[in-house]
Every structure is written in structure tokens, then in C-alpha cells.
Motif scaffolding. Structure first.
Motif, PDB file in Angstrom:
ATOM      1  N   VAL A 173       0.820  -1.215   0.000  1.00  0.00           N
ATOM      2  CA  VAL A 173       0.000   0.000   0.000  1.00  0.00           C
ATOM      3  C   VAL A 173       0.855   1.267   0.000  1.00  0.00           C
ATOM      4  CG1 VAL A 173      -2.007  -1.109   1.065  1.00  0.00           C
ATOM      5  CG2 VAL A 173      -0.246  -0.085   2.522  1.00  0.00           C
ATOM      6  N   ASP A 174       2.119   1.163   0.402  1.00  0.00           N
ATOM      7  CA  ASP A 174       3.006   2.334   0.376  1.00  0.00           C
ATOM      8  C   ASP A 174       3.249   2.807  -1.051  1.00  0.00           C
ATOM      9  OD1 ASP A 174       3.174   1.962   3.084  1.00  0.00           O
ATOM     10  OD2 ASP A 174       5.180   1.078   3.044  1.00  0.00           O
ATOM     11  N   LYS A 175       3.331   1.877  -1.970  1.00  0.00           N
ATOM     12  CA  LYS A 175       3.571   2.223  -3.370  1.00  0.00           C
ATOM     13  C   LYS A 175       2.436   3.088  -3.903  1.00  0.00           C
ATOM     14  CE  LYS A 175       4.720   0.101  -7.828  1.00  0.00           C
ATOM     15  NZ  LYS A 175       4.951  -1.189  -8.525  1.00  0.00           N
ATOM     16  N   ARG A 177       0.346   4.906  -1.991  1.00  0.00           N
ATOM     17  CA  ARG A 177       0.437   6.159  -1.234  1.00  0.00           C
ATOM     18  C   ARG A 177       1.395   7.133  -1.915  1.00  0.00           C
ATOM     19  NH1 ARG A 177       4.016   5.192   3.796  1.00  0.00           N
ATOM     20  NH2 ARG A 177       5.505   5.131   2.065  1.00  0.00           N
ATOM     21  N   ASP A 178       2.568   6.639  -2.273  1.00  0.00           N
ATOM     22  CA  ASP A 178       3.585   7.495  -2.881  1.00  0.00           C
ATOM     23  C   ASP A 178       3.198   7.922  -4.288  1.00  0.00           C
ATOM     24  OD1 ASP A 178       4.958   7.102  -0.535  1.00  0.00           O
ATOM     25  OD2 ASP A 178       6.303   5.568  -1.353  1.00  0.00           O
ATOM     26  N   ARG A 179       2.565   7.016  -5.040  1.00  0.00           N
ATOM     27  CA  ARG A 179       2.135   7.369  -6.392  1.00  0.00           C
ATOM     28  C   ARG A 179       1.073   8.463  -6.354  1.00  0.00           C
ATOM     29  NH1 ARG A 179      -1.465   7.104 -10.155  1.00  0.00           N
ATOM     30  NH2 ARG A 179      -0.864   6.683 -12.316  1.00  0.00           N
ATOM     31  N   LEU A 180       0.134   8.348  -5.417  1.00  0.00           N
ATOM     32  CA  LEU A 180      -0.903   9.371  -5.274  1.00  0.00           C
ATOM     33  C   LEU A 180      -0.277  10.740  -5.048  1.00  0.00           C
ATOM     34  CD1 LEU A 180      -3.763  10.472  -4.804  1.00  0.00           C
ATOM     35  CD2 LEU A 180      -3.594   9.669  -2.447  1.00  0.00           C
ATOM     36  N   PHE A 181       0.710  10.817  -4.170  1.00  0.00           N
ATOM     37  CA  PHE A 181       1.311  12.118  -3.880  1.00  0.00           C
ATOM     38  C   PHE A 181       2.140  12.645  -5.043  1.00  0.00           C
ATOM     39  CE2 PHE A 181      -0.412  12.048   0.242  1.00  0.00           C
ATOM     40  CZ  PHE A 181      -0.280  13.339   0.751  1.00  0.00           C
ATOM     41  N   GLU A 182       2.680  11.769  -5.859  1.00  0.00           N
ATOM     42  CA  GLU A 182       3.351  12.229  -7.078  1.00  0.00           C
ATOM     43  C   GLU A 182       2.352  12.949  -7.979  1.00  0.00           C
ATOM     44  OE1 GLU A 182       5.182   8.912  -8.938  1.00  0.00           O
ATOM     45  OE2 GLU A 182       6.697   8.636  -7.367  1.00  0.00           O
TER      46      GLU A 182
END
Length: 227
Positions: A173-175, A177-182
Motif C-alpha cells: 500500500v506504500d507504493k 500512497r507514494d504514487r498518489l502524492f506524485e
């Protein structure tokens, strides 16, 4: 002369301790509000653990909707029998559905207030998605805090727990999370973003559909720029 120097030091101390420090702290607490009182995991309708909370945004509902529209994420429909059939038909016919429904998860005793998704290459089986709940306490300046859970749907199938048609998430789920913020940063509508390490103390589990997940425990927070 010594008295003048001491008086000057006292004036500097009073200025820093009683004027500058409170102002700086107010600004810090507004930009970095405490999230420790919020839950850590979502729940299913029957009270079972859902998934980990891993994102938060600070801003009005209108600002949240605007930044997701700018990032080319879409509002997600509510789940139900009609939408289950829609998912099944879309999957069989490989028909894209940018506003496909998401199942309800609960926080603060209520289902998500907002949900957004982004389809993957027109494939109805896969999508990026996030749910948000309005936190019970605003920031110190009264801005709304939205806490959420982002995850990636990698396939469509039957729930391991209910047998209903559902999307199954990828475990990392971290992947997502990080993609969303990109995507959100690319809109230039975030004035600031930062990470809260150690927000999650439970780093592995299974969601309401029985899918495994894991996380490094960090919460990503974004502050939406004000006009």
C-alpha cells in the motif's frame, strides 16, 4: 552600561519567548497538525479491520475535489448490487469505467466521505483508488483535515470473506500512497507535503476482503494551497 546591556537582553528574551515563539509554534501546528488522536485502521461494515490509513490532506472539500480533478482522478460511485453487475460486465467485456464503485469502509463510525480513483490503461480490473474521511478535529486555523487510505486494485474477484464481487488490492500500500502524492504534487496545488513516520504501529494485516497488506508505517500529509 551593564544595566543597559541587561535591559537589552531582557527585551530580546521577552520578544522571542512571548511574541516570536508562540507565533512560530502556531504556524507549525497549523501546517503540521497532530494526527495522533485519529484511528489507524479502517473497518468493514461488520466491524472487522479494513486497511491502514496512509494519507492525509488539509483543505476544504471543494479544494480536495479540485486537486483530484487537476490530477485526473475521478469521483468513485457507491457500491451496490447494480454496481456489482456493472463491475462484472465491464470486466468480462474489458470495458473501462473511470468512476467504478468502491466498497464502503468505515472510520469514526461512518463510511468514507470522499472516494477517488484513476483507471489503469482502460482496464476495469485495475485502478488506483483512495478513500477519505473528514477528521473530527480541524487544524488550529480551522482548516479541515481529511485522513485516508490509498491502495491499488490489481484484479477483480470474489471477496474471501463475503463472496461478493470486489476488487482485490496489491499488498504494497506504500507504493500507492507514494504514487498518489506524485500525482497531487504535479498539479502544483500543494503548498507543502511531509511524512509522519511511525504513524502505523501495525505494519502487516489483511483487509475486509481477506487481501494481505504491508506498510512501512508512514503517513503522507499534503497541505492544499489557499487562494
Amino acid at each position: 552600561m551593564l544595566a543597559v546591556g541587561l535591559a537589552g537582553l531582557l527585551a530580546v528574551y521577552v520578544f522571542i519567548a512571548y511574541l516570536m515563539a508562540p507565533l512560530l509554534w502556531d504556524r507549525f501546528s497549523d501546517h503540521h497538525p497532530s494526527l495522533k488522536d485519529n484511528p489507524r485502521l479502517t473497518e468493514t461494515g461488520d466491524g472487522h479491520p479494513g486497511g491502514p490509513l496512509n494519507v492525509a490532506l488539509i483543505g476544504s472539500e471543494e479544494q480536495v475535489r479540485e486537486i483530484f480533478a487537476a490530477a485526473k482522478w475521478y469521483d468513485a460511485e457507491a457500491l451496490g448490487l447494480k454496481s456489482d453487475l456493472k463491475i462484472a460486465v465491464g470486466t468480462i467485456l474489458k470495458r473501462p469505467d473511470p468512476d467504478a464503485p468502491v466498497s464502503k469502509l468505515y472510520l469514526f463510525g461512518r463510511p468514507e466521505d470522499l472516494a477517488f480513483e484513476q483507471p489503469v490503461d482502460g482496464n476495469p480490473r485495475q485502478r488506483n483508488h483512495v478513500r477519505f474521511w473528514k477528521a473530527e478535529k480541524p487544524s488550529s486555523s480551522g482548516r479541515t483535515i481529511w485522513i485516508g487510505a490509498a491502495s491499488y486494485d490489481e484484479r477483480v474477484g470474489l471477496s474471501h470473506t463475503t463472496g461478493q464481487v470486489t476488487h482485490h488490492i496489491a499488498p504494497d500500500v506504500d507504493k500507492e500512497r507514494d504514487r498518489l502524492f506524485e500525482d497531487l504534487k504535479a498539479t502544483s496545488e500543494l503548498s507543502e507535503s511531509y511524512e509522519v513516520p511511525g504513524f502505523q504501529t501495525i505494519l502487516r494485516g489483511r483487509n475486509g476482503g481477506g487481501d494481505p497488506w504491508y506498510t512501512d508505517g508512514a503517513l503522507r500529509v499534503g497541505i492544499i494551497a489557499q487562494d
